[in-house]
Design an enzyme around this catalytic site. Sequence first.
Site, mmCIF file in Angstrom:
data_model
loop_
_atom_site.group_PDB
_atom_site.id
_atom_site.type_symbol
_atom_site.label_atom_id
_atom_site.label_comp_id
_atom_site.label_asym_id
_atom_site.label_seq_id
_atom_site.Cartn_x
_atom_site.Cartn_y
_atom_site.Cartn_z
ATOM 1 N N ASP A 12 0.809 -1.233 0.000
ATOM 2 C CA ASP A 12 0.000 0.000 0.000
ATOM 3 C C ASP A 12 0.833 1.271 0.000
ATOM 4 O O ASP A 12 0.402 2.315 0.504
ATOM 5 C CB ASP A 12 -0.961 0.030 1.214
ATOM 6 C CG ASP A 12 -1.897 -1.151 1.214
ATOM 7 O OD1 ASP A 12 -2.285 -1.599 0.121
ATOM 8 O OD2 ASP A 12 -2.240 -1.635 2.311
ATOM 9 N N GLU A 13 2.007 1.209 -0.580
ATOM 10 C CA GLU A 13 2.880 2.375 -0.585
ATOM 11 C C GLU A 13 2.394 3.453 -1.555
ATOM 12 O O GLU A 13 2.816 4.614 -1.478
ATOM 13 C CB GLU A 13 4.314 1.963 -0.987
ATOM 14 C CG GLU A 13 4.994 0.992 -0.025
ATOM 15 C CD GLU A 13 4.697 -0.482 -0.353
ATOM 16 O OE1 GLU A 13 3.827 -0.746 -1.198
ATOM 17 O OE2 GLU A 13 5.342 -1.351 0.254
ATOM 18 N N GLY A 14 1.549 3.034 -2.507
ATOM 19 C CA GLY A 14 1.092 3.976 -3.547
ATOM 20 C C GLY A 14 1.595 3.562 -4.927
ATOM 21 O O GLY A 14 1.722 4.388 -5.834
ATOM 22 N N LYS A 15 1.842 2.254 -5.078
ATOM 23 C CA LYS A 15 2.369 1.745 -6.365
ATOM 24 C C LYS A 15 1.431 2.080 -7.520
ATOM 25 O O LYS A 15 1.870 2.429 -8.612
ATOM 26 C CB LYS A 15 2.558 0.217 -6.276
ATOM 27 C CG LYS A 15 3.531 -0.210 -5.183
ATOM 28 C CD LYS A 15 3.573 -1.716 -5.021
ATOM 29 C CE LYS A 15 2.316 -2.319 -4.434
ATOM 30 N NZ LYS A 15 2.010 -1.943 -3.032
ATOM 31 N N GLY A 16 0.108 1.960 -7.248
ATOM 32 C CA GLY A 16 -0.879 2.213 -8.307
ATOM 33 C C GLY A 16 -0.717 3.602 -8.897
ATOM 34 O O GLY A 16 -0.706 3.782 -10.112
ATOM 35 N N LYS A 17 -0.553 4.581 -8.024
ATOM 36 C CA LYS A 17 -0.411 5.964 -8.505
ATOM 37 C C LYS A 17 0.866 6.121 -9.341
ATOM 38 O O LYS A 17 0.843 6.737 -10.407
ATOM 39 C CB LYS A 17 -0.383 6.936 -7.306
ATOM 40 C CG LYS A 17 -0.065 8.355 -7.728
ATOM 41 C CD LYS A 17 -0.087 9.348 -6.583
ATOM 42 C CE LYS A 17 0.617 10.624 -7.047
ATOM 43 N NZ LYS A 17 0.522 11.718 -6.097
ATOM 44 N N GLY A 39 -4.592 -4.179 -3.770
ATOM 45 C CA GLY A 39 -5.586 -3.140 -4.053
ATOM 46 C C GLY A 39 -4.807 -1.904 -4.443
ATOM 47 O O GLY A 39 -4.159 -1.293 -3.599
ATOM 48 N N HIS A 40 -4.782 -1.591 -5.734
ATOM 49 C CA HIS A 40 -3.995 -0.457 -6.213
ATOM 50 C C HIS A 40 -4.936 0.665 -6.635
ATOM 51 O O HIS A 40 -5.801 0.464 -7.491
ATOM 52 C CB HIS A 40 -3.105 -0.881 -7.388
ATOM 53 C CG HIS A 40 -2.078 -1.909 -6.998
ATOM 54 N ND1 HIS A 40 -1.155 -2.420 -7.869
ATOM 55 C CD2 HIS A 40 -1.831 -2.515 -5.813
ATOM 56 C CE1 HIS A 40 -0.384 -3.293 -7.240
ATOM 57 N NE2 HIS A 40 -0.785 -3.379 -5.987
ATOM 58 N N GLN A 224 1.956 -5.920 -3.446
ATOM 59 C CA GLN A 224 2.414 -6.018 -2.055
ATOM 60 C C GLN A 224 3.724 -5.220 -1.880
ATOM 61 O O GLN A 224 3.943 -4.271 -2.602
ATOM 62 C CB GLN A 224 2.606 -7.478 -1.625
ATOM 63 C CG GLN A 224 1.316 -8.243 -1.427
ATOM 64 C CD GLN A 224 0.691 -8.762 -2.706
ATOM 65 O OE1 GLN A 224 1.351 -9.390 -3.506
ATOM 66 N NE2 GLN A 224 -0.579 -8.506 -2.899
HETATM 67 P P1 GDP Z 1 -0.793 0.461 -3.547
HETATM 68 O O1 GDP Z 1 -1.395 -0.817 -3.091
HETATM 69 O O2 GDP Z 1 0.685 0.514 -3.306
HETATM 70 O O3 GDP Z 1 -1.142 0.799 -4.975
HETATM 71 O O4 GDP Z 1 -1.428 1.601 -2.624
HETATM 72 P P2 GDP Z 1 -2.977 1.773 -2.230
HETATM 73 O O5 GDP Z 1 -3.722 2.255 -3.408
HETATM 74 O O6 GDP Z 1 -3.478 0.545 -1.548
HETATM 75 O O7 GDP Z 1 -2.888 2.873 -1.089
HETATM 76 C C1 GDP Z 1 -2.324 4.123 -1.322
HETATM 77 C C2 GDP Z 1 -3.361 5.208 -0.998
HETATM 78 O O8 GDP Z 1 -2.717 6.455 -0.907
HETATM 79 C C3 GDP Z 1 -4.418 5.360 -2.096
HETATM 80 O O9 GDP Z 1 -5.635 5.704 -1.489
HETATM 81 C C4 GDP Z 1 -3.894 6.539 -2.928
HETATM 82 O O10 GDP Z 1 -4.927 7.260 -3.592
HETATM 83 C C5 GDP Z 1 -3.265 7.376 -1.850
HETATM 84 N N1 GDP Z 1 -2.113 8.192 -2.279
HETATM 85 C C6 GDP Z 1 -1.136 7.893 -3.149
HETATM 86 N N2 GDP Z 1 -0.187 8.842 -3.140
HETATM 87 C C7 GDP Z 1 -0.565 9.759 -2.233
HETATM 88 C C8 GDP Z 1 0.035 10.961 -1.720
HETATM 89 O O11 GDP Z 1 1.126 11.379 -2.114
HETATM 90 N N3 GDP Z 1 -0.660 11.632 -0.745
HETATM 91 C C9 GDP Z 1 -1.871 11.187 -0.274
HETATM 92 N N4 GDP Z 1 -2.478 11.910 0.663
HETATM 93 N N5 GDP Z 1 -2.452 10.070 -0.737
HETATM 94 C C10 GDP Z 1 -1.798 9.355 -1.681
HETATM 95 P P1 IMO Z 2 -0.947 -4.104 -2.274
HETATM 96 O O1 IMO Z 2 -0.517 -4.655 -3.614
HETATM 97 C C1 IMO Z 2 -0.989 -4.551 2.085
HETATM 98 C C2 IMO Z 2 -0.938 -8.628 3.642
HETATM 99 C C3 IMO Z 2 -2.194 -9.031 4.397
HETATM 100 C C4 IMO Z 2 -1.612 -10.017 5.390
HETATM 101 C C5 IMO Z 2 -0.529 -10.719 4.592
HETATM 102 C C6 IMO Z 2 -0.954 -12.049 4.001
HETATM 103 O O2 IMO Z 2 -2.226 -3.368 -2.302
HETATM 104 O O3 IMO Z 2 0.175 -3.344 -1.664
HETATM 105 P P2 IMO Z 2 -2.523 -12.719 1.967
HETATM 106 O O4 IMO Z 2 -3.980 -12.427 1.710
HETATM 107 O O5 IMO Z 2 -1.606 -12.212 0.908
HETATM 108 O O6 IMO Z 2 -2.275 -14.159 2.292
HETATM 109 O O7 IMO Z 2 -2.203 -11.922 3.321
HETATM 110 O O8 IMO Z 2 -0.185 -9.823 3.540
HETATM 111 N N1 IMO Z 2 -1.176 -8.126 2.285
HETATM 112 C C7 IMO Z 2 -1.141 -6.830 1.958
HETATM 113 N N2 IMO Z 2 -0.987 -5.731 2.739
HETATM 114 N N3 IMO Z 2 -1.117 -4.419 0.750
HETATM 115 C C8 IMO Z 2 -1.245 -5.510 -0.046
HETATM 116 O O9 IMO Z 2 -1.246 -5.433 -1.394
HETATM 117 C C9 IMO Z 2 -1.301 -6.775 0.555
HETATM 118 N N4 IMO Z 2 -1.454 -8.037 0.082
HETATM 119 C C10 IMO Z 2 -1.353 -8.843 1.152
HETATM 120 O O10 IMO Z 2 -2.798 -7.932 5.021
HETATM 121 O O11 IMO Z 2 -0.989 -9.315 6.432
HETATM 122 MG MG MG Z 3 -2.904 -1.500 -1.802
#
Ligand code: GDP
Ligand code: IMO
Ligand code: MG
Length: 430
Positions: A12-17, A39-40, A224
């Site tokens: 969830d670092e923001g890879k999607g963006k 979830g990106h 991830q």
């Molecule tokens: P991913 O799994 O690495 O693609 O990240 P997620 O989408 O799960 O979570 C990142 C969240 O941070 C999303 O809701 C993005 O819209 C949001 N986001 C991305 N970059 C930024 C940023 O620079 N600032 C803020 N406030 N939100 C951001």
């Molecule tokens: P993105 O791509 C954050 C975490 C789960 C759990 C562990 C194992 O959006 O960054 P799993 O269902 O894979 O067997 O769960 O890994 N986890 C994530 N946490 N972002 C994800 O994906 C994740 N995918 C799995 O919360 O701790």
């Molecule tokens: Mg995510």
Amino acid sequence: MNHCVVGLQWGDEGKGKIVDILAEHSDIVVRYSGGANAGHTVIVGDTRFALHLLPSGCVRPETMCAITNGVVIDPEVLIDGIEKLAEKKLSLDGRLLVSENAHVVLDYHKIEDQLREQSLGKNKLGTTIRGIGPCYADKVGRSHAVRMADFRNLDELQAKLKSVVEYKNKVFAALYNAEPISSDTVFEKCKTYSEKLLPYITDTTEFLHQSIKENKSILFEGAQGALLDLDHGTFPFVTSSNSSSLGMSAGCGVPAKFVDEFIGVVKAYTTRVGAGPFPVEQDNDIGQYIRDKGNEYGTTTGRPRRCGWFDAVAVSYSATICAIDSVAMLHLDTLSGLKELNICRAYMMNGEEKTFFPANIARLAQARPVYTTVPGWGEDITEIKEFQDLPANARNYIQRVEELIGKPITIIGVGPRRDQTIFREKSELK
Ligand code: GDP
Ligand code: IMO
Ligand code: MG
């Protein structure tokens, strides 16, 4: 130029963006590992896309998308993703390729994931219950696996499902006292999956190598984060695939030498969903401030994310094993308003300061973070476009993190939108 984008924390670092932004200059975007546990988030104008299996390039109508061998595919989620995009006039016909060798997540994988988590009680891993672990386990076990290519021969698939479901039912009954499921029901669903997905199923390895020959620009999208890597993360609190960049080659059949730049994505702090050690966690007002301001709730499960300070020990490790060339740091805006910021620069372990991350959780449990404290900034930075226009303390924060992780931070996120991104021409480290 070919790029690989990979998370350097616990997801969830923001890879999607970042993938969405870089996809503007890419011909093809590739998802190579993980499954619908990802979830990106991609935001285009007023539309927010939450992508679970489709590569984040899919929101650009000209971009080719490939889902390769290393991904475990839940057909229901994939079909839903394709249909939701079509509703937004983004057809994937002719531009989505799904590997015939990718493994399929079926109902019994999700049931098994849930039953196992339930049975573990307080020792549960906190998985996303998307059937990821059980599907990868079947892949490694081989005898009970279903792959996308199996949708080409429904008679054979029906027979296979009969024996697989019979086996699963025995296991579910014996271990969890669970109700049996019907192989006919699973098969009926597979008939629909086959009908809808067959046009996309192909040999993605051939496609990618042909594209390389044609000098196409490919963007590999990690799912991830490196600390959730099955072999190199905080086992057993990891996912079931190689989610660091080390999984890229195996996941799509393209050796790493074809990648020109590995880009690591981090948040300006750290989050984690699910169980497992987290040395810099702030289970207090600071953590709650970050959660509220950064909207730190899971894209896939909606769970509140655990929040903590930036961990330079953990990120240096991830950046090393992922061969990172440059870093994108997102959510800098979320830290605005905190008086002081801590950055973990070392772990105190058995009376000694260590800077190499101990991925083994028994050793990690002994680690006490050693912080560098820097002043925060109060200004709203969400509309700033240039690095030099950031408050001095924000620039100082970035530079301090760069020094500690030993990698240049060249992209900075100050909000979720595409245009809330600062590109930095040069950092002291580049
Ligand atoms: P991913 O799994 O690495 O693609 O990240 P997620 O989408 O799960 O979570 C990142 C969240 O941070 C999303 O809701 C993005 O819209 C949001 N986001 C991305 N970059 C930024 C940023 O620079 N600032 C803020 N406030 N939100 C951001
Ligand atoms: P993105 O791509 C954050 C975490 C789960 C759990 C562990 C194992 O959006 O960054 P799993 O269902 O894979 O067997 O769960 O890994 N986890 C994530 N946490 N972002 C994800 O994906 C994740 N995918 C799995 O919360 O701790
Ligand atoms: Mg995510």
